[in-house]
Design an enzyme around this catalytic site. Structure first.
Site, PDB file in Angstrom:
ATOM      1  N   THR A 179       7.312  -5.292 -18.397  1.00 19.18           N
ATOM      2  CA  THR A 179       6.910  -4.226 -19.319  1.00 19.18           C
ATOM      3  C   THR A 179       7.706  -4.280 -20.622  1.00 19.18           C
ATOM      4  OG1 THR A 179       7.082  -1.815 -19.578  1.00 19.18           O
ATOM      5  CG2 THR A 179       8.523  -2.790 -17.961  1.00 19.18           C
ATOM      6  N   ASP A 180       7.139  -3.702 -21.677  1.00 13.68           N
ATOM      7  CA  ASP A 180       7.876  -3.597 -22.950  1.00 13.68           C
ATOM      8  C   ASP A 180       9.003  -2.561 -22.849  1.00 13.68           C
ATOM      9  OD1 ASP A 180       6.340  -1.263 -22.904  1.00 13.68           O
ATOM     10  OD2 ASP A 180       5.401  -1.577 -24.868  1.00 13.68           O
ATOM     11  N   GLU A 181       8.965  -1.722 -21.785  1.00 13.98           N
ATOM     12  CA  GLU A 181       9.952  -0.637 -21.701  1.00 13.98           C
ATOM     13  C   GLU A 181      11.377  -1.146 -21.508  1.00 13.98           C
ATOM     14  OE1 GLU A 181       8.657   2.798 -19.512  1.00 13.98           O
ATOM     15  OE2 GLU A 181       6.555   2.265 -19.764  1.00 13.98           O
ATOM     16  N   ASP A 186       5.529  -5.953   2.494  1.00 11.24           N
ATOM     17  CA  ASP A 186       6.519  -5.665   1.445  1.00 11.24           C
ATOM     18  C   ASP A 186       7.034  -6.985   0.856  1.00 11.24           C
ATOM     19  OD1 ASP A 186       8.938  -4.883   0.121  1.00 11.24           O
ATOM     20  OD2 ASP A 186       9.100  -3.156   1.456  1.00 11.24           O
ATOM     21  N   ILE A 187       7.151  -7.060  -0.468  1.00 12.83           N
ATOM     22  CA  ILE A 187       7.716  -8.286  -1.063  1.00 12.83           C
ATOM     23  C   ILE A 187       9.173  -8.484  -0.621  1.00 12.83           C
ATOM     24  CG2 ILE A 187       6.221  -8.454  -3.105  1.00 12.83           C
ATOM     25  CD1 ILE A 187       8.592  -7.173  -4.714  1.00 12.83           C
ATOM     26  N   LYS A 239      13.166  -2.711 -13.825  1.00 13.43           N
ATOM     27  CA  LYS A 239      12.350  -3.849 -14.269  1.00 13.43           C
ATOM     28  C   LYS A 239      13.225  -4.841 -15.042  1.00 13.43           C
ATOM     29  CE  LYS A 239       8.473  -4.549 -13.991  1.00 13.43           C
ATOM     30  NZ  LYS A 239       7.647  -5.246 -12.950  1.00 13.43           N
ATOM     31  N   LEU A 271       0.837  -1.210   0.000  1.00 16.20           N
ATOM     32  CA  LEU A 271       0.000   0.000   0.000  1.00 16.20           C
ATOM     33  C   LEU A 271       0.870   1.258   0.000  1.00 16.20           C
ATOM     34  CD1 LEU A 271      -3.016  -0.985   2.309  1.00 16.20           C
ATOM     35  CD2 LEU A 271      -2.869  -1.056  -0.189  1.00 16.20           C
ATOM     36  N   ALA A 304       5.441  -3.394  -7.740  1.00 21.72           N
ATOM     37  CA  ALA A 304       6.547  -2.616  -8.318  1.00 21.72           C
ATOM     38  C   ALA A 304       6.281  -1.139  -8.115  1.00 21.72           C
ATOM     39  CB  ALA A 304       6.669  -2.899  -9.814  1.00 21.72           C
ATOM     40  N   TYR A 338      13.192   3.433 -14.101  1.00 21.43           N
ATOM     41  CA  TYR A 338      12.097   2.461 -13.995  1.00 21.43           C
ATOM     42  C   TYR A 338      12.382   1.235 -14.858  1.00 21.43           C
ATOM     43  CZ  TYR A 338       7.691   0.176 -15.269  1.00 21.43           C
ATOM     44  OH  TYR A 338       6.726  -0.772 -15.544  1.00 21.43           O
ATOM     45  N   ASP A 366       9.747  18.365 -22.351  1.00 17.79           N
ATOM     46  CA  ASP A 366       9.793  16.921 -22.558  1.00 17.79           C
ATOM     47  C   ASP A 366      10.372  16.199 -21.331  1.00 17.79           C
ATOM     48  OD1 ASP A 366       9.357  14.579 -23.871  1.00 17.79           O
ATOM     49  OD2 ASP A 366      10.710  14.975 -25.554  1.00 17.79           O
ATOM     50  N   HIS A 378      13.239  10.529 -22.853  1.00 17.39           N
ATOM     51  CA  HIS A 378      11.913  10.054 -23.274  1.00 17.39           C
ATOM     52  C   HIS A 378      12.018   9.071 -24.449  1.00 17.39           C
ATOM     53  CE1 HIS A 378       7.483  11.534 -23.864  1.00 17.39           C
ATOM     54  NE2 HIS A 378       7.580  10.225 -23.724  1.00 17.39           N
TER      55      HIS A 378
END
Ligand code: NAD
Ligand code: TYD
Length: 355
Positions: free
Chosen positions: A132-134, A57-58, A162, A33, A81, A158, A289, A293
């Site tokens: 994620t695809d990121e 927490d994990i 990941k 949370l 995450a 980020y 920007d 990015h």
């Protein structure tokens, strides 16, 4: 039962609701949370015995070990995450702690637990990493979409965190034989999306008469997938995915940010027109920007379709209309999130900190 981590966040809460409706198997939901976790997302299953919520927490190994020993879940789906790129630019520390260290500790607790299992319980166990695809980095306009074998090239704290957690998951599969699966999905949208992300932020700002901030030239491209389709894909991978494999999940739906914002304005103009008769488009404002990015993400979701028969059910038009209607019908949820009232509720139930 299954253990879902991060099940009070955007995708996790959609997953828990979808799981109980479609599969019906009990869920143990472990969520810290943070600001992004909101128990109001799970209001419709309040009092449902099949849902057991634990605040934690994990990365709390002792807690995770206790939960594994007590509930003996047959599978773990890891949504927990830190997920917002802009926050990762301003403060990367939490991203390293949860996404890297937290995932590591979760894997370590699972490895020890899994080693104690035998027979069907051991063979049938699954750990699914929601990613994620990121992690693949940025595509040029003329490049083909990301396939699973594409090399990782993350550009933000980020996506780097990941990527690190995905590597740890892979390593636990290869080294210890832990039965792991990984999914890399494109940008989700839908109900319970925290209004710091583009789509819910634009809906909220439009209705509040605020500027709709477009970073840079607004021509960055994302692939968008309705969250319900993502949940169905994860269910399918958990059920039938080949061990150790990665599956890309996407909507075959590339849009520039400007196209997304314009589509939202058109829907709002139709469903809740401004009182002065002007289009919400007039609120669009170009702002500075985002550093680093990524220009374009695009997913080739061919593997999951060929191997597991999954394809998105929603188009962008149907999914976006559903989403806008949901936000218009849930003004109270948005007001509680944006005013911070949902935090008061958490405090009342759990105190200032700790489990
Ligand atoms: P979110 O930020 O809305 O939710 C994250 C949840 O995890 C929150 O409930 C938060 O309280 C919880 N959490 C954070 N740190 C924790 C910790 N240390 N221990 C336990 N719980 C913790 O995120 P989301 O958009 O629902 O994303 C969920 C997952 O899906 C993430 O792993 C994200 O990387 C991945 N993903 C998201 C998208 C997207 O478009 N949102 C796309 C692809 C993949
Ligand atoms: P976001 O929803 O933060 O997701 P992600 O960065 O994980 O893709 O942003 C989606 C796109 O929208 C991204 O290219 C950044 C852009 N964006 C804006 O132009 N304005 C905004 O206010 C936000 C939050 C995002």
């Amino acid at each position: 039962m299954i253990l879902v981590t991060g099940g009070a966040g955007f995708i996790g809460s959609n997953y828990v609701l979808d799981w109980l409706e479609t599969v019906g198997e009990p869920v143990l939901n472990l969520d810290k949370l943070t600001y992004a976790g909101n128990l109001a997302n799970l209001k419709e299953i309040e009092g449902d015995d099949r849902h057991r919520f634990v605040r934690g927490d994990i990365g709390d190994s002792a807690l995770v070990e206790r939960l594994l020993a007590r509930y003996r879940p047959r599978a773990v789906v890891n949504f927990a995450a830190e997920s917002h790129v802009d926050r990762s630019i301003h403060g990367p520390e939490d991203f390293i702690q949860t996404n890297v260290v937290g995932t590591f500790r979760l894997l370590e607790a699972l490895r020890v637990h899994w080693d104690t299992l035998a027979g069907e319980e051991r063979d049938g166990f699954r750990f699914l990493q929601v990613s994620t695809d990121e992690v693949y980095g940025s595509l040029a306009v003329d490049e083909p979409p990301f396939v699973e074998s594409r090399r990782y090239e993350p550009n933000s704290p980020y996506s780097a965190s990941k990527a690190a957690s995905d590597h740890l998951v892979r390593a636990y599969g290869q080294t210890y034989g832990l039965p792991v699966l990984t999914t890399n999905c494109s940008n989700n949208y839908g109900p319970y999306h925290f209004p710091e992300k583009l789509i819910p932020l634009v809906i909220h700002h439009a209705l509040a008469g605020k500027p709709l901030p477009i970073y840079g030239d607004g021509r960055q491209v994302r692939d968008w997938l309705y969250v319900g389709d993502h949940c169905r894909a994860i269910r399918r991978v958990l059920e039938a995915g080949r061990l150790g494999e990665t599956y890309n999940i996407g909507g075959w739906n590339e849009k520039t940010n400007l196209e997304v914002v314009e589509a939202l304005c058109a829907l709002l103009d139709e469903l809740q027109p401004r009182s002065d008769g002007e289009s919400y488009r007039s609120q669009i404002t170009f702002v500075k920007d985002r550093p680093g990015h990524d220009r374009r993400y695009a997913i080739d979701a061919g593997k999951i379709e060929r191997e597991l028969g999954w394809r998105p059910a929603e188009t962008f038009a149907t999914g976006l209309r559903k989403t806008v209607k949901w936000y218009l019908d849930h003004a109270e949820w948005v007001a509680d999130v944006t005013s911070g009232a949902y935090r008061d509720w958490t405090k009342m139930h759990y105190g200032q900190g700790g489990v």
